[in-house]
Design a protein around this motif. Structure first.
Motif, PDB file in Angstrom:
ATOM      1  N   GLY A   1       2.117   6.398  10.439  1.00  0.00           N
ATOM      2  CA  GLY A   1       1.065   5.493   9.997  1.00  0.00           C
ATOM      3  C   GLY A   1       1.536   4.722   8.785  1.00  0.00           C
ATOM      4  O   GLY A   1       2.688   4.836   8.357  1.00  0.00           O
ATOM      5  N   TYR A   2       0.631   3.941   8.208  1.00  0.00           N
ATOM      6  CA  TYR A   2       0.958   3.149   7.028  1.00  0.00           C
ATOM      7  C   TYR A   2      -0.010   3.485   5.906  1.00  0.00           C
ATOM      8  O   TYR A   2      -1.217   3.577   6.114  1.00  0.00           O
ATOM      9  CB  TYR A   2       0.916   1.659   7.337  1.00  0.00           C
ATOM     10  CG  TYR A   2       2.109   1.227   8.145  1.00  0.00           C
ATOM     11  CD1 TYR A   2       3.288   0.862   7.521  1.00  0.00           C
ATOM     12  CD2 TYR A   2       2.071   1.231   9.536  1.00  0.00           C
ATOM     13  CE1 TYR A   2       4.401   0.493   8.259  1.00  0.00           C
ATOM     14  CE2 TYR A   2       3.167   0.868  10.282  1.00  0.00           C
ATOM     15  CZ  TYR A   2       4.337   0.491   9.633  1.00  0.00           C
ATOM     16  OH  TYR A   2       5.431   0.136  10.361  1.00  0.00           O
ATOM     17  N   ALA A   3       0.546   3.675   4.709  1.00  0.00           N
ATOM     18  CA  ALA A   3      -0.246   3.971   3.521  1.00  0.00           C
ATOM     19  C   ALA A   3      -0.240   2.738   2.627  1.00  0.00           C
ATOM     20  O   ALA A   3       0.716   1.960   2.629  1.00  0.00           O
ATOM     21  CB  ALA A   3       0.346   5.158   2.774  1.00  0.00           C
ATOM     22  N   ASP A   4      -1.308   2.567   1.860  1.00  0.00           N
ATOM     23  CA  ASP A   4      -1.384   1.476   0.892  1.00  0.00           C
ATOM     24  C   ASP A   4      -0.706   1.924  -0.398  1.00  0.00           C
ATOM     25  O   ASP A   4      -1.030   2.979  -0.950  1.00  0.00           O
ATOM     26  CB  ASP A   4      -2.841   1.116   0.604  1.00  0.00           C
ATOM     27  CG  ASP A   4      -3.536   0.521   1.823  1.00  0.00           C
ATOM     28  OD1 ASP A   4      -2.866  -0.225   2.567  1.00  0.00           O
ATOM     29  OD2 ASP A   4      -4.731   0.805   2.019  1.00  0.00           O
ATOM     30  N   VAL A   5       0.228   1.115  -0.873  1.00  0.00           N
ATOM     31  CA  VAL A   5       0.932   1.428  -2.117  1.00  0.00           C
ATOM     32  C   VAL A   5       0.047   1.009  -3.282  1.00  0.00           C
ATOM     33  O   VAL A   5      -0.407  -0.133  -3.363  1.00  0.00           O
ATOM     34  CB  VAL A   5       2.302   0.719  -2.168  1.00  0.00           C
ATOM     35  CG1 VAL A   5       2.961   0.929  -3.524  1.00  0.00           C
ATOM     36  CG2 VAL A   5       3.188   1.230  -1.043  1.00  0.00           C
ATOM     37  N   LEU A   6      -0.209   1.942  -4.206  1.00  0.00           N
ATOM     38  CA  LEU A   6      -1.056   1.681  -5.359  1.00  0.00           C
ATOM     39  C   LEU A   6      -0.245   1.292  -6.591  1.00  0.00           C
ATOM     40  O   LEU A   6      -0.665   0.455  -7.377  1.00  0.00           O
ATOM     41  CB  LEU A   6      -1.896   2.918  -5.680  1.00  0.00           C
ATOM     42  CG  LEU A   6      -2.763   3.446  -4.528  1.00  0.00           C
ATOM     43  CD1 LEU A   6      -3.431   4.750  -4.921  1.00  0.00           C
ATOM     44  CD2 LEU A   6      -3.799   2.399  -4.126  1.00  0.00           C
ATOM     45  N   ARG A   7       0.936   1.926  -6.765  1.00  0.00           N
ATOM     46  CA  ARG A   7       1.728   1.697  -7.968  1.00  0.00           C
ATOM     47  C   ARG A   7       3.179   2.034  -7.677  1.00  0.00           C
ATOM     48  O   ARG A   7       3.479   3.002  -6.980  1.00  0.00           O
ATOM     49  CB  ARG A   7       1.202   2.590  -9.092  1.00  0.00           C
ATOM     50  CG  ARG A   7       1.846   2.419 -10.427  1.00  0.00           C
ATOM     51  CD  ARG A   7       1.161   3.270 -11.502  1.00  0.00           C
ATOM     52  NE  ARG A   7       0.892   4.636 -11.092  1.00  0.00           N
ATOM     53  CZ  ARG A   7       1.740   5.651 -11.246  1.00  0.00           C
ATOM     54  NH1 ARG A   7       2.898   5.458 -11.797  1.00  0.00           N
ATOM     55  NH2 ARG A   7       1.405   6.862 -10.850  1.00  0.00           N
ATOM     56  N   VAL A   8       4.102   1.225  -8.257  1.00  0.00           N
ATOM     57  CA  VAL A   8       5.536   1.481  -8.142  1.00  0.00           C
ATOM     58  C   VAL A   8       6.130   1.410  -9.544  1.00  0.00           C
ATOM     59  O   VAL A   8       6.022   0.390 -10.213  1.00  0.00           O
ATOM     60  CB  VAL A   8       6.226   0.442  -7.226  1.00  0.00           C
ATOM     61  CG1 VAL A   8       7.724   0.686  -7.189  1.00  0.00           C
ATOM     62  CG2 VAL A   8       5.637   0.467  -5.830  1.00  0.00           C
ATOM     63  N   ASP A   9       6.721   2.521 -10.004  1.00  0.00           N
ATOM     64  CA  ASP A   9       7.361   2.573 -11.324  1.00  0.00           C
ATOM     65  C   ASP A   9       8.857   2.771 -11.142  1.00  0.00           C
ATOM     66  O   ASP A   9       9.282   3.811 -10.621  1.00  0.00           O
ATOM     67  CB  ASP A   9       6.803   3.738 -12.157  1.00  0.00           C
ATOM     68  CG  ASP A   9       5.334   3.552 -12.480  1.00  0.00           C
ATOM     69  OD1 ASP A   9       4.915   2.406 -12.678  1.00  0.00           O
ATOM     70  OD2 ASP A   9       4.612   4.571 -12.532  1.00  0.00           O
ATOM     71  N   PRO A  10       9.672   1.806 -11.592  1.00  0.00           N
ATOM     72  CA  PRO A  10      11.123   1.998 -11.491  1.00  0.00           C
ATOM     73  C   PRO A  10      11.600   3.090 -12.449  1.00  0.00           C
ATOM     74  O   PRO A  10      11.061   3.248 -13.544  1.00  0.00           O
ATOM     75  CB  PRO A  10      11.707   0.634 -11.868  1.00  0.00           C
ATOM     76  CG  PRO A  10      10.619  -0.086 -12.566  1.00  0.00           C
ATOM     77  CD  PRO A  10       9.316   0.512 -12.153  1.00  0.00           C
ATOM     78  N   ILE A  11      12.585   3.853 -12.032  1.00  0.00           N
ATOM     79  CA  ILE A  11      13.199   4.895 -12.847  1.00  0.00           C
ATOM     80  C   ILE A  11      14.562   4.366 -13.281  1.00  0.00           C
ATOM     81  O   ILE A  11      15.403   4.026 -12.454  1.00  0.00           O
ATOM     82  CB  ILE A  11      13.387   6.206 -12.046  1.00  0.00           C
ATOM     83  CG1 ILE A  11      12.062   6.654 -11.438  1.00  0.00           C
ATOM     84  CG2 ILE A  11      14.010   7.276 -12.914  1.00  0.00           C
ATOM     85  CD1 ILE A  11      10.974   6.929 -12.440  1.00  0.00           C
TER      86      ILE A  11
END
Length: 186
Positions: free
Chosen positions: A42-52
């Motif tokens: 399935g597909y999830a909605d991305v809420l936040r992406v933090d680069p490391i």
């Protein structure tokens, strides 16, 4: 002709089983002969992406050319020339014994001045090329902490890529074996 019909019929009957076996849909389970994997996507909605980020230091050889290099030189030449010029000027100043003293004083002062000038100026030369090691620091992205929502639940995973606005997820369902009885009929 009968062999051809038999071969086609056998192929038609075996193809679905081979396709399922190759897809991994069925996995062997010694207890029951086979077990369904129960996996969907399935597909999830991305809420936040933090680069490391990671700080990486490297030493890189670099060629430097045409830089002017000053060396202190040998100040002896300036001392000698300064003493001669100072002595000649001192010789012009006095009379008698004063002339000798003025010549000596002029030579000493001129030598000191000549030495200082030669030492400060040195000899300038534009050198050729040389290799020097330069240390560089660079911030590199090593991964991403991704918060996403699937079926009303929030999850966080560390990924090696930025998934964008949607993330494909693998959903696997298995019975919970809390009583230790295993899966089966009673």
């Amino acid at each position: 002709m009968q062999r051809l019909v038999f071969s086609l019929l056998a192929s038609a009957l075996l193809m679905p089983g081979l396709a399922l076996a190759q897809s991994g849909y069925y996995e062997q389970d010694d207890r029951y002969g086979y077990d369904r994997e129960n996996v969907t996507y399935g597909y999830a909605d991305v809420l936040r992406v933090d680069p490391i980020y990671e700080l990486v230091r490297t030493r890189v050889p670099e060629e430097r050319c045409g830089e002017e290099v000053r060396d202190g030189g040998d100040p002896t030449g300036g001392t000698v020339v300064g003493a001669i010029v100072g002595g000649a000027l001192g010789n012009q100043v006095g009379k008698g014994d004063g002339r000798k003293a003025a010549t000596v004083a002029g030579a000493v002062i001129g030598g000191a001045i000549g030495r200082s000038i030669d030492k400060n100026n040195g000899s300038a030369s534009s050198g050729g090329c040389r290799m020097v090691e330069v240390e560089r620091e660079e911030r590199r992205i090593t991964g991403y902490d991704v918060e996403y929502q699937f079926n009303g639940q929030k999850y966080v995973s560390r990924l090696s890529y930025d998934p964008g606005n949607r993330l494909r997820v693998r959903v696997s369902v298995m019975p919970d074996d809390q009583d230790g009885q295993g899966v089966g009929y009673r």
